[in-house]
Motif scaffolding. Structure first.
Motif, PDB file in Angstrom:
ATOM      1  N   ASP A  57       0.873  -1.197   0.074  1.00 10.90           N
ATOM      2  CA  ASP A  57       0.021   0.113   0.004  1.00 10.90           C
ATOM      3  C   ASP A  57       0.756   1.337  -0.028  1.00 10.90           C
ATOM      4  OD1 ASP A  57      -2.538  -1.632   0.104  1.00 10.90           O
ATOM      5  OD2 ASP A  57      -2.145  -1.560   2.272  1.00 10.90           O
ATOM      6  N   GLU A  58       1.814   1.139   0.475  1.00  6.99           N
ATOM      7  CA  GLU A  58       2.995   2.412   0.402  1.00  6.99           C
ATOM      8  C   GLU A  58       3.843   2.423  -1.080  1.00  6.99           C
ATOM      9  OE1 GLU A  58       5.350   1.728   3.931  1.00  6.99           O
ATOM     10  OE2 GLU A  58       4.012   1.387   5.034  1.00  6.99           O
ATOM     11  N   LEU A  59       3.512   1.682  -1.898  1.00  2.00           N
ATOM     12  CA  LEU A  59       4.559   1.536  -2.987  1.00  2.00           C
ATOM     13  C   LEU A  59       3.523   1.920  -4.200  1.00  2.00           C
ATOM     14  CD1 LEU A  59       6.390  -1.500  -2.183  1.00  2.00           C
ATOM     15  CD2 LEU A  59       7.278   0.775  -2.201  1.00  2.00           C
ATOM     16  N   THR A  60       2.564   2.781  -4.296  1.00  5.54           N
ATOM     17  CA  THR A  60       1.815   3.039  -5.246  1.00  5.54           C
ATOM     18  C   THR A  60       2.428   3.711  -6.391  1.00  5.54           C
ATOM     19  OG1 THR A  60       1.214   5.130  -4.103  1.00  5.54           O
ATOM     20  CG2 THR A  60      -0.309   2.846  -3.597  1.00  5.54           C
ATOM     21  N   HIS A  61       3.547   4.350  -6.074  1.00  6.86           N
ATOM     22  CA  HIS A  61       4.234   5.189  -7.124  1.00  6.86           C
ATOM     23  C   HIS A  61       5.321   4.112  -7.972  1.00  6.86           C
ATOM     24  CE1 HIS A  61       2.377   8.650  -4.903  1.00  6.86           C
ATOM     25  NE2 HIS A  61       2.848   9.162  -6.320  1.00  6.86           N
ATOM     26  N   ALA A  62       5.680   2.894  -7.274  1.00  7.44           N
ATOM     27  CA  ALA A  62       6.469   2.227  -7.961  1.00  7.44           C
ATOM     28  C   ALA A  62       6.182   1.741  -9.441  1.00  7.44           C
ATOM     29  CB  ALA A  62       6.622   0.867  -7.014  1.00  7.44           C
ATOM     30  N   SER A  63       7.368   1.687 -10.024  1.00  6.28           N
ATOM     31  CA  SER A  63       7.009   1.365 -11.437  1.00  6.28           C
ATOM     32  C   SER A  63       6.903  -0.213 -11.710  1.00  6.28           C
ATOM     33  CB  SER A  63       8.318   1.531 -12.398  1.00  6.28           C
ATOM     34  OG  SER A  63       8.638   3.040 -12.594  1.00  6.28           O
ATOM     35  N   ILE A  64       5.979  -0.497 -12.592  1.00  6.53           N
ATOM     36  CA  ILE A  64       5.602  -1.949 -12.720  1.00  6.53           C
ATOM     37  C   ILE A  64       6.171  -2.173 -14.178  1.00  6.53           C
ATOM     38  CG2 ILE A  64       3.838  -3.489 -12.827  1.00  6.53           C
ATOM     39  CD1 ILE A  64       2.180  -1.815 -11.254  1.00  6.53           C
ATOM     40  N   TYR A  65       7.126  -3.147 -14.245  1.00  4.77           N
ATOM     41  CA  TYR A  65       7.578  -3.982 -15.594  1.00  4.77           C
ATOM     42  C   TYR A  65       6.768  -4.972 -15.927  1.00  4.77           C
ATOM     43  CZ  TYR A  65      11.548  -0.741 -14.864  1.00  4.77           C
ATOM     44  OH  TYR A  65      12.436   0.544 -14.809  1.00  4.77           O
ATOM     45  N   VAL A  66       6.615  -5.187 -17.042  1.00  6.37           N
ATOM     46  CA  VAL A  66       6.066  -6.548 -17.608  1.00  6.37           C
ATOM     47  C   VAL A  66       7.118  -6.987 -18.695  1.00  6.37           C
ATOM     48  CG1 VAL A  66       4.441  -7.820 -18.760  1.00  6.37           C
ATOM     49  CG2 VAL A  66       3.846  -6.123 -17.210  1.00  6.37           C
ATOM     50  N   ILE A  67       7.887  -7.708 -18.690  1.00  7.41           N
ATOM     51  CA  ILE A  67       8.813  -8.255 -19.722  1.00  7.41           C
ATOM     52  C   ILE A  67       8.913  -9.520 -20.146  1.00  7.41           C
ATOM     53  CG2 ILE A  67      11.294  -8.353 -19.907  1.00  7.41           C
ATOM     54  CD1 ILE A  67      11.658  -6.403 -17.634  1.00  7.41           C
ATOM     55  N   ASP A  68       8.873  -9.757 -21.578  1.00  9.07           N
ATOM     56  CA  ASP A  68       8.720 -10.878 -22.191  1.00  9.07           C
ATOM     57  C   ASP A  68      10.122 -11.136 -22.847  1.00  9.07           C
ATOM     58  OD1 ASP A  68       6.054 -11.896 -21.535  1.00  9.07           O
ATOM     59  OD2 ASP A  68       5.572 -10.230 -23.350  1.00  9.07           O
ATOM     60  N   TYR A  69      10.915 -12.415 -22.698  1.00 10.16           N
ATOM     61  CA  TYR A  69      12.107 -12.691 -23.174  1.00 10.16           C
ATOM     62  C   TYR A  69      12.191 -13.939 -24.137  1.00 10.16           C
ATOM     63  CZ  TYR A  69      14.501  -9.798 -19.679  1.00 10.16           C
ATOM     64  OH  TYR A  69      15.240  -8.842 -18.830  1.00 10.16           O
ATOM     65  N   VAL A  70      12.488 -13.844 -25.199  1.00 12.70           N
ATOM     66  CA  VAL A  70      12.836 -14.972 -25.943  1.00 12.70           C
ATOM     67  C   VAL A  70      14.248 -15.437 -26.315  1.00 12.70           C
ATOM     68  CG1 VAL A  70      12.319 -16.064 -28.303  1.00 12.70           C
ATOM     69  CG2 VAL A  70      10.377 -14.637 -27.223  1.00 12.70           C
ATOM     70  N   ILE A  71      14.946 -16.367 -25.716  1.00 11.88           N
ATOM     71  CA  ILE A  71      16.258 -16.681 -25.766  1.00 11.88           C
ATOM     72  C   ILE A  71      16.457 -17.879 -26.898  1.00 11.88           C
ATOM     73  CG2 ILE A  71      18.096 -17.523 -24.300  1.00 11.88           C
ATOM     74  CD1 ILE A  71      16.673 -16.808 -22.117  1.00 11.88           C
ATOM     75  N   ALA A  72      17.361 -17.199 -27.675  1.00 14.43           N
ATOM     76  CA  ALA A  72      17.686 -18.057 -29.011  1.00 14.43           C
ATOM     77  C   ALA A  72      18.293 -19.259 -28.640  1.00 14.43           C
ATOM     78  CB  ALA A  72      18.478 -17.336 -30.032  1.00 14.43           C
ATOM     79  N   ASP A  73      18.587 -20.164 -29.665  1.00 18.03           N
ATOM     80  CA  ASP A  73      18.823 -21.598 -29.161  1.00 18.03           C
ATOM     81  C   ASP A  73      20.599 -21.634 -28.928  1.00 18.03           C
ATOM     82  OD1 ASP A  73      16.891 -23.054 -29.321  1.00 18.03           O
ATOM     83  OD2 ASP A  73      17.178 -23.419 -31.917  1.00 18.03           O
ATOM     84  N   ASP A  74      21.083 -20.143 -29.422  1.00 16.19           N
ATOM     85  CA  ASP A  74      22.438 -20.202 -29.154  1.00 16.19           C
ATOM     86  C   ASP A  74      22.715 -19.469 -27.631  1.00 16.19           C
ATOM     87  OD1 ASP A  74      21.908 -17.281 -29.233  1.00 16.19           O
ATOM     88  OD2 ASP A  74      22.835 -17.130 -31.507  1.00 16.19           O
ATOM     89  N   LEU A 141       4.511  15.247 -17.830  1.00 17.60           N
ATOM     90  CA  LEU A 141       3.937  14.415 -16.842  1.00 17.60           C
ATOM     91  C   LEU A 141       4.022  15.113 -15.612  1.00 17.60           C
ATOM     92  CD1 LEU A 141       2.888  11.368 -16.708  1.00 17.60           C
ATOM     93  CD2 LEU A 141       5.181  10.532 -15.622  1.00 17.60           C
ATOM     94  N   GLN A 142       2.609  15.379 -14.871  1.00 15.72           N
ATOM     95  CA  GLN A 142       2.644  16.090 -13.689  1.00 15.72           C
ATOM     96  C   GLN A 142       2.737  15.029 -12.589  1.00 15.72           C
ATOM     97  OE1 GLN A 142       2.202  19.432 -13.908  1.00 15.72           O
ATOM     98  NE2 GLN A 142       2.059  19.218 -16.197  1.00 15.72           N
ATOM     99  N   PRO A 143       3.201  15.822 -11.490  1.00 15.80           N
ATOM    100  CA  PRO A 143       3.233  14.759 -10.241  1.00 15.80           C
ATOM    101  C   PRO A 143       2.037  13.729  -9.988  1.00 15.80           C
ATOM    102  CG  PRO A 143       4.088  17.036  -9.704  1.00 15.80           C
ATOM    103  CD  PRO A 143       3.312  16.988 -11.280  1.00 15.80           C
ATOM    104  N   ASN A 144       2.404  12.668  -9.666  1.00 15.42           N
ATOM    105  CA  ASN A 144       1.248  11.578  -9.486  1.00 15.42           C
ATOM    106  C   ASN A 144       0.508  11.056 -10.618  1.00 15.42           C
ATOM    107  OD1 ASN A 144       1.609  11.829  -6.530  1.00 15.42           O
ATOM    108  ND2 ASN A 144       0.287  13.480  -6.705  1.00 15.42           N
ATOM    109  N   GLN A 145       0.934  11.414 -11.645  1.00 17.16           N
ATOM    110  CA  GLN A 145       0.401  11.038 -13.317  1.00 17.16           C
ATOM    111  C   GLN A 145       1.176   9.954 -13.548  1.00 17.16           C
ATOM    112  OE1 GLN A 145      -0.105  14.120 -15.812  1.00 17.16           O
ATOM    113  NE2 GLN A 145      -2.103  14.623 -15.259  1.00 17.16           N
ATOM    114  N   SER A 146       0.449   9.047 -14.291  1.00 19.72           N
ATOM    115  CA  SER A 146       1.327   7.584 -14.875  1.00 19.72           C
ATOM    116  C   SER A 146       1.364   8.005 -16.266  1.00 19.72           C
ATOM    117  CB  SER A 146       0.755   6.448 -14.313  1.00 19.72           C
ATOM    118  OG  SER A 146       0.562   6.359 -13.054  1.00 19.72           O
ATOM    119  N   VAL A 147       2.344   7.284 -16.768  1.00 15.76           N
ATOM    120  CA  VAL A 147       2.459   6.828 -18.213  1.00 15.76           C
ATOM    121  C   VAL A 147       2.987   5.375 -18.566  1.00 15.76           C
ATOM    122  CG1 VAL A 147       4.841   7.712 -18.471  1.00 15.76           C
ATOM    123  CG2 VAL A 147       3.548   7.837 -20.388  1.00 15.76           C
TER     124      VAL A 147
END
Length: 228
Positions: A57-74, A141-147
């Protein structure tokens, strides 16, 4: 006499704060549907002891990353896709959001394409030996706004451990992937912290963030990562 067999191992390191770790998928990156960050942080409770659940509840400003990796055969070529929700936690408007591309100063290479801000295509700027990607914002980007910022990226991982203790390298059948995503640096009273860091220690300086990571890797490798 014992016999030992060395299998390729992939380690995902330096994903700051709480991480949801999803194992191999069957779809290549091109076939994966766009993934949006969660609307709330409750799914990250499983990574915390119950007495620490109120911290979310205290981390409402923390960034949230969604990351997809595709690792090649090499194992040293990687395709990635990233969606990050960034909230301005400062008391001043921000005209841009910066991303560190650490592979470009750790002996490898990272390139970015298909960059959008709130689903609108934008052209980034590069500096500091292409280790810094600056994303301009059409309106401050104003304070408390998100993008919401989306991008595709490609990584060529160095096959030596000469730089930064090999924290990002493919060497001796081990692929280490520290700092292997476009990372938002800290903004503080000095502005954006974007200078090239010394390579004799930890090169990262980033805010606490949340991560949802999906890895598509050759089935013979062993995936090792922090989080749930």
């Amino acid at each position: 006499m014992k016999k030992f067999f060395l299998l390729p191992i992939i380690t995902l390191l330096s994903l700051t704060s709480c991480l949801l770790f999803a194992p191999q998928t069957e779809s290549p990156l091109e076939a994966l549907p766009p993934t949006s960050p969660p609307a709330d942080l409750t799914q990250f409770q499983n990574g915390l002891a119950e007495e620490y659940h109120p911290i979310l509840d205290e981390l409402t400003h923390a960034s949230i990353y969604v990351i997809d990796y595709v690792i090649a055969d090499d194992l040293y070529h990687i395709d990635g896709r990233q969606t990050v929700t960034y909230t301005n936690a400062e008391d001043v408007p921000l005209n841009e959001v910066n991303f560190r591309l650490f592979p470009n100063i750790l002996g490898g290479e990272m390139s970015v394409e298909n960059l959008t801000v709130n689903e609108t295509a934008v052209a980034p700027k590069y500096s500091f030996n292409n280790s810094l990607l600056t994303v301009p914002l059409a309106t401050p980007l104003q304070p408390n706004q998100s993008v919401t910022i989306r991008m595709d990226f490609k990584i060529t991982v160095p096959q030596s451990v000469d730089l930064n203790y090999g924290v990002q390298a493919y060497y001796n059948n081990v692929l280490a992937l520290a700092h292997a995503y476009p990372m938002i640096p800290v903004y503080d009273d000095e502005g954006w912290n974007v200078e090239i860091p010394p390579q004799a220690g930890d090169v990262t300086y980033a805010d606490m963030s949340f991560f949802i990571v999906t890895v598509d890797a050759p089935k013979e490798v062993t995936l090792v990562g922090s989080g749930v």
